[in-house]
Design an enzyme around this catalytic site. Structure first.
Site, PDB file in Angstrom:
ATOM      1  CD  GLU A 131      -6.496   2.136   6.862  1.00 26.07           C
ATOM      2  OE1 GLU A 131      -6.548   1.440   7.357  1.00 26.07           O
ATOM      3  OE2 GLU A 131      -6.529   2.378   5.705  1.00 26.07           O
TER       4      GLU A 131
ATOM      5  CD  GLU B  29      -2.651   1.712   2.713  1.00 28.61           C
ATOM      6  OE1 GLU B  29      -3.823   2.262   2.529  1.00 28.61           O
ATOM      7  OE2 GLU B  29      -2.568   0.828   3.522  1.00 28.61           O
TER       8      GLU B  29
END
Length: 265
Positions: A242, A143
């Site tokens: 998130e 990520e």
């Protein structure tokens, strides 16, 4: 139709962690993700998943000493043994939770470190993680994280992540495309989705409003447009929620802010 996973590290902070599974299920989520499972026995987490008919779709490998500011071990020369122990532990949890994805945090580049050594360490470590995970059908996710929230993080941009995947050369290594981080670092989200999703190298999406990281209907990103775009491109994976509820840990803060989700359930 996009499928959304509640991030239990960020959402439902008005209740204890183990009670967040039930809270997410009550609000219509069918899947969850979170940062780390290691504070709890895997069987306890598996029981919560089963009791609430939830899928575990993602968690992170051990990041080193999180409380001391470490944000992953993959790029850190000299920490290879600890990294490998962490990956083995993560795979054990993934098997117990039937979780098909593990995010391997790259880590903060050590001050004064040789850039080529850091990059080589990262590639070697990710290849090792991929080789361990592959027999179990588990993907290793990388990520890019923005430099405002996490200064000094090794992996920051989408093109960097895709170039590393090409060099790593493992079919089960994918990009975790967090549109919040991507907007802050690069913008042009729709074109980047169109560029990278068809390559087959994007394994998971995450969302949050920009700039405050609140609900996705707050801020500068038109997520309705992007969800429809993902649909049109045939994305059938999960989108991790998130974000930090705008009302923080106030009672029912997460549930009260889910108006954006209702059309997609």
């Amino acid at each position: 139709m996009p499928r959304f996973a509640a991030n239990l590290s960020m959402l439902y902070n008005d209740v204890d962690f183990l009670d967040r599974f039930a809270a997410a299920a009550r609000d219509g989520f069918q899947a969850v993700e979170y940062l780390f499972p290691y504070a709890y026995p895997a069987q306890e987490l598996a029981t919560r998943l089963q009791a609430n008919s939830l899928q575990q779709v993602l968690f992170n490998a051990p990041p080193g000493n999180w409380d001391a500011g470490e944000r992953g071990l993959a790029c850190l020369p000299g920490r290879e043994a600890e990294f490998r122990e962490g990956i083995a532990k993560a795979i054990e949890y993934a098997q117990a939770l039937q979780c098909p994805r593990i995010h391997v945090m790259a880590g903060l580049v050590p001050q004064g470190a040789d850039a080529a050594t850091v990059r080589a360490t990262y590639i070697t470590n990710v290849r090792h993680a991929a080789a361990l995970a592959a027999p179990h059908g588990i993907q290793i996710l990388l990520e890019p994280i923005n430099g405002r929230d996490m200064p000094g993080f090794f992996l920051r941009r989408q093109d960097q992540a895709h170039a590393l995947i090409a060099e790593i050369g493992a079919a089960n290594v994918k990009v975790q495309m967090d549109l919040y981080h991507c907007q802050i670092m690069e913008g042009d989200l729709a074109m980047k989705v169109r560029q990278y999703l068809p390559t087959g190298n994007v394994g998971h999406f995450q969302i949050a409003g920009v700039p405050e990281r609140h609900e996705p209907d707050v801020g500068e990103i038109n997520y309705t447009y992007l969800f429809k775009l993902l649909d049109s491109l045939g994305y059938d994976g999960w989108i991790g929620c998130e974000y930090r509820p705008a009302r923080g840990a106030a009672p029912h803060a997460t549930s009260d802010g889910l108006g954006w989700l209702q059309p997609w359930l």
